[in-house]
Design a protein around this motif. Sequence first.
Motif, short mmCIF file in Angstrom:
data_model
loop_
_atom_site.label_atom_id
_atom_site.label_comp_id
_atom_site.label_asym_id
_atom_site.label_seq_id
_atom_site.Cartn_x
_atom_site.Cartn_y
_atom_site.Cartn_z
N GLU A 1 4.14 -6.08 -7.30
CA GLU A 1 4.34 -5.13 -6.22
C GLU A 1 3.01 -4.62 -5.68
O GLU A 1 2.90 -4.27 -4.52
CB GLU A 1 5.20 -3.97 -6.74
N ARG A 2 1.98 -4.62 -6.56
CA ARG A 2 0.65 -4.16 -6.14
C ARG A 2 -0.39 -4.54 -7.19
O ARG A 2 -0.04 -4.98 -8.28
CB ARG A 2 0.63 -2.65 -5.93
N PRO B 1 7.60 -6.10 -0.91
CA PRO B 1 6.25 -5.86 -1.42
C PRO B 1 5.86 -6.75 -2.59
O PRO B 1 4.68 -6.88 -2.91
CB PRO B 1 6.28 -4.39 -1.84
N ILE B 2 6.83 -7.36 -3.27
CA ILE B 2 6.50 -8.24 -4.40
C ILE B 2 6.01 -9.57 -3.85
O ILE B 2 6.76 -10.34 -3.27
CB ILE B 2 7.73 -8.45 -5.31
N LYS B 3 4.72 -9.82 -4.04
CA LYS B 3 4.09 -11.01 -3.47
C LYS B 3 3.16 -11.64 -4.51
O LYS B 3 2.72 -10.99 -5.45
CB LYS B 3 3.26 -10.63 -2.24
N THR C 1 7.78 -5.43 -10.84
CA THR C 1 7.91 -4.42 -9.79
C THR C 1 6.75 -3.44 -9.76
O THR C 1 6.64 -2.65 -8.84
CB THR C 1 9.22 -3.61 -9.96
N PRO D 1 12.58 -7.17 -3.30
CA PRO D 1 11.83 -6.33 -2.35
C PRO D 1 10.58 -7.03 -1.82
O PRO D 1 9.82 -7.64 -2.59
CB PRO D 1 11.50 -5.09 -3.17
N PHE E 1 5.37 2.35 -10.49
CA PHE E 1 4.61 1.31 -9.80
C PHE E 1 3.10 1.41 -10.03
O PHE E 1 2.41 0.41 -10.08
CB PHE E 1 4.88 1.36 -8.29
N ASP F 1 11.16 -5.10 -14.71
CA ASP F 1 11.47 -3.88 -13.96
C ASP F 1 10.76 -2.72 -14.65
O ASP F 1 11.01 -2.45 -15.84
CB ASP F 1 12.98 -3.66 -13.96
#
Length: 203
Positions: free
Chosen positions: A120-121, A29-31, A101, A27, A77, A72
């Motif tokens: 993810e954030r 958003p995973i940066k 994630t 996905p 999140f 995971d």
Amino acid sequence: MSVSATESHHLTSATVHEAGGGIGALPSPIKPLSPAMHIAAAAYPVRVPPGDNLWLHRAVYAASPGQVLVADTGGGFEYGYWGEVLAEAAIARGLAGLVITGGVRDSVRLIELGWPVFAERVCIRGTGKDPDGDGALGDPIVVGGIVIRPGDLIVGDADGVVCVPADRAEEVRAAARHRDEAEVGYIQKLRDGGRTLDIYQLP
């Protein structure tokens, strides 16, 4: 599966994704916490109960040096599962990085450490440590519809993260190198006045 330091540095997520036939994109958003962070290593999957990071503590000592933890969080999140203490523990163990994630915290310190963290954030909310929580170490997980198994090749950079099945890793590495070499030629043609329409034989 082994990933050499020299070769790994040249693997980029977008090229690997395309070279593998459009496979394995996790996905978007995973940066990475920092655009300079790069990872190319064998996966060690971890399933974490939402809002609990005990299985990550366990994973640091269950994974082998050189592996990247891929966690995971079961859709939980909005928690900071990972921070400076776990990163220092992972560095001491020789782990290659983290892909998760959910959220992480101590982000400035993690960036200063330079150890690759893809999340993810960023989130300050703390986690529990239930010894009876429903997690798993080293079992396949599914992230964004992509199955990640132990030993799969994980490549991540500023553009995102891709997973390549272990039995395709050598083939995809070779195809990625070929794409990179071809693009060097394309760029030179553009600088010499060529057109993308002609290079790619577009209508």
